[in-house]
Design an enzyme around this catalytic site. Structure first.
Site, short mmCIF file in Angstrom:
data_model
loop_
_atom_site.label_atom_id
_atom_site.label_comp_id
_atom_site.label_asym_id
_atom_site.label_seq_id
_atom_site.Cartn_x
_atom_site.Cartn_y
_atom_site.Cartn_z
CD GLN A 155 -2.59 1.40 2.54
OE1 GLN A 155 -2.81 0.42 3.24
NE2 GLN A 155 -3.00 2.62 2.88
CB CYS A 184 -5.90 0.35 4.49
SG CYS A 184 -7.04 1.24 5.58
CG HIS A 216 -4.54 -0.92 8.54
ND1 HIS A 216 -4.25 -0.14 7.44
CD2 HIS A 216 -3.93 -2.12 8.32
CE1 HIS A 216 -3.47 -0.84 6.62
NE2 HIS A 216 -3.29 -2.03 7.12
CG ASP A 253 -1.41 -4.82 6.89
OD1 ASP A 253 -1.36 -3.82 6.15
OD2 ASP A 253 -1.35 -4.75 8.12
#
Length: 202
Positions: free
Chosen positions: A58, A64, A138, A153
């Site tokens: 990211q 996110c 997040h 992630d």
């Protein structure tokens, strides 16, 4: 995306409430408080992971949620069909073979995907944060990849391995990891879980 597939809320973590989630479940998305407590490691970060596992870093601030959706959908291409005329299908075809960093760079520069992100972000009554605004939550995604449960992630060095799973148990196995996230910050109630399912909660 195939209209038969939808993101639905998971209303609780006990077996009775999990049983209400439509099956099959293709992915689980967790929204959790982005606190110092939440930085304690859970699972095994893998920098050497299967090439076919779609993972992107990211690089866009406050994206996110978009990255989580990309991870959920991109890792279920075998069972979810995507409209050839839509930006997401083109994005997948052009980035599938890229490494995680190059995927992120492509997403950052992809104007069509960026426009789709902005359209979604501005829907609803809550003001969407700017890309450089500090947010306190997040998103991460859990998927079953060849019998392994991975947490995806975009801020991590790689996918996070959480043991074995299956198409039938991916929801329950993901929830066990979610409980570990919650245990790190037990006084915080700002956790939300969604599942990508075939069907809907209507």
């Amino acid at each position: 995306m195939d209209k038969e597939w939808n993101f639905v809320d998971v209303y609780g973590l006990d077996p009775d409430l999990l049983a209400m989630v439509p099956k099959p479940v293709a992915a689980v998305v967790l929204l959790f408080p982005d606190t110092v407590k939440g930085e304690e490691a859970i699972g095994e970060v893998q920098t050497d992971y299967p090439q076919d596992l779609f993972y992107t870093k990211q690089s866009i601030g406050n994206a996110c949620g978009t990255v989580a959706i990309v991870h959920a959908l991109a890792n279920n291409q075998k069972q979810i069909s995507f409209d050839e005329s839509k930006p997401f299908k083109d994005f997948l075809e052009k980035t599938q073979a890229m490494n995680a960093e190059d995927k992120a760079k492509y997403l950052e520069k992809d104007e069509k995907m960026g426009a789709a992100h902005e359209d979604c972000a501005q829907q609803g009554d809550t003001r969407a944060p700017s890309v450089d605004e500090r947010v306190k939550a997040h998103f991460v995604t859990f998927v079953n990849f060849n019998g392994s449960l991975y947490e995806l992630d975009g801020r991590k060095e790689g996918p996070v391995f959480h043991g074995s799973t299956s198409d039938e148990s991916v929801l329950e196995d993901s929830i066990e990891v979610v409980k570990k996230f919650m245990a790190r910050d037990p006084d915080n109630v700002n956790f939300n879980v969604m599942a990508l399912v075939h069907g809907s909660d209507n």
